[in-house]
Write an enzyme that holds these catalytic residues in place. Structure first.
Site, PDB file in Angstrom:
ATOM      1  N   HIS A  52      23.092  37.015  -3.963  1.00  0.00           N
ATOM      2  CA  HIS A  52      23.770  35.748  -3.644  1.00  0.00           C
ATOM      3  C   HIS A  52      22.777  34.590  -3.762  1.00  0.00           C
ATOM      4  CE1 HIS A  52      21.579  36.551   0.034  1.00  0.00           C
ATOM      5  NE2 HIS A  52      21.671  35.247   0.272  1.00  0.00           N
ATOM      6  N   HIS A 134      17.981  29.751  -5.438  1.00  0.00           N
ATOM      7  CA  HIS A 134      17.416  31.001  -5.941  1.00  0.00           C
ATOM      8  C   HIS A 134      18.317  32.167  -5.575  1.00  0.00           C
ATOM      9  CE1 HIS A 134      16.199  31.002  -1.738  1.00  0.00           C
ATOM     10  NE2 HIS A 134      16.113  32.331  -1.851  1.00  0.00           N
TER      11      HIS A 134
END
Length: 184
Positions: A52, A134
């Site tokens: 995620h 990220h």
């Protein structure tokens, strides 16, 4: 034994899930890094279902804080965005190897700022480092060097914002979606 999502405090965060094709791409990158032996022994790949992009880590929340959080997020503007992730980053402090990128999308940045404001209002954890988009690929990455591999860029275009519960289980941490909101 896991804790019910309606009792006690839960470790929560807001984030965006890659689609199935992107998850396969991320897993292929993990395998390539392992195959090239650029990841030292002990580095642990993040499970496919746990991949995620975090918008905001919120820490431990009571059931009341969670309800207020869900109401607050429901009222926030949640625009669609595209986030390109194109370079490997090794963060030794938290011990993670990530696929990251810079964001210039004003809507995503405003969503980040709004989520931080809401977290502060509710007495939840706020980021001390700013927003660095990220996706974590490996954990326990405190030793070793940043791999020299140049990954294929991934552009995340999520359709929903999710409230995740970081649930500790006997087989490890699982990120369970508790609530979702459409972007747009």
């Amino acid at each position: 034994m896991s804790t019910s999502p309606n009792t006690l405090k839960q470790r929560l965060f807001l984030g965006f899930a890659p689609d199935e094709s992107q998850r396969r791409q991320l897993q292929a990158l993990q395998r390539e890094l392992q195959h090239q032996q650029t990841t030292p022994q002990g580095w642990r790949p993040v499970l496919k279902d746990n991949l995620h992009l975090t918008l905001a880590f919120l820490g431990n929340a009571s059931p009341e804080q969670r309800r207020e959080l869900e109401l607050g997020i429901g009222q926030m503007h949640k625009p669609r965005f595209a986030q390109r992730l194109e370079r490997l980053q090794l963060w030794r402090g938290p011990g993670v190897l990530c696929l990251g990128g810079h964001t210039e999308d004003d809507g995503l940045l405003q969503l980040y700022r709004d989520s931080q404001t809401l977290a502060g209002t509710l007495g939840l954890q706020q980021s001390e480092h700013g927003f660095h988009p990220h996706i974590t690929l490996f954990r326990k990455a405190k030793a070793g060097q940043l791999p020299t591999l140049s990954p294929e860029p991934l552009t995340l275009k999520p359709e929903q914002l999710h409230l995740y519960w970081s649930e500790s289980t006997p087989s490890g941490v699982r990120y369970r979606i508790l609530h979702s909101w459409d972007l747009g």
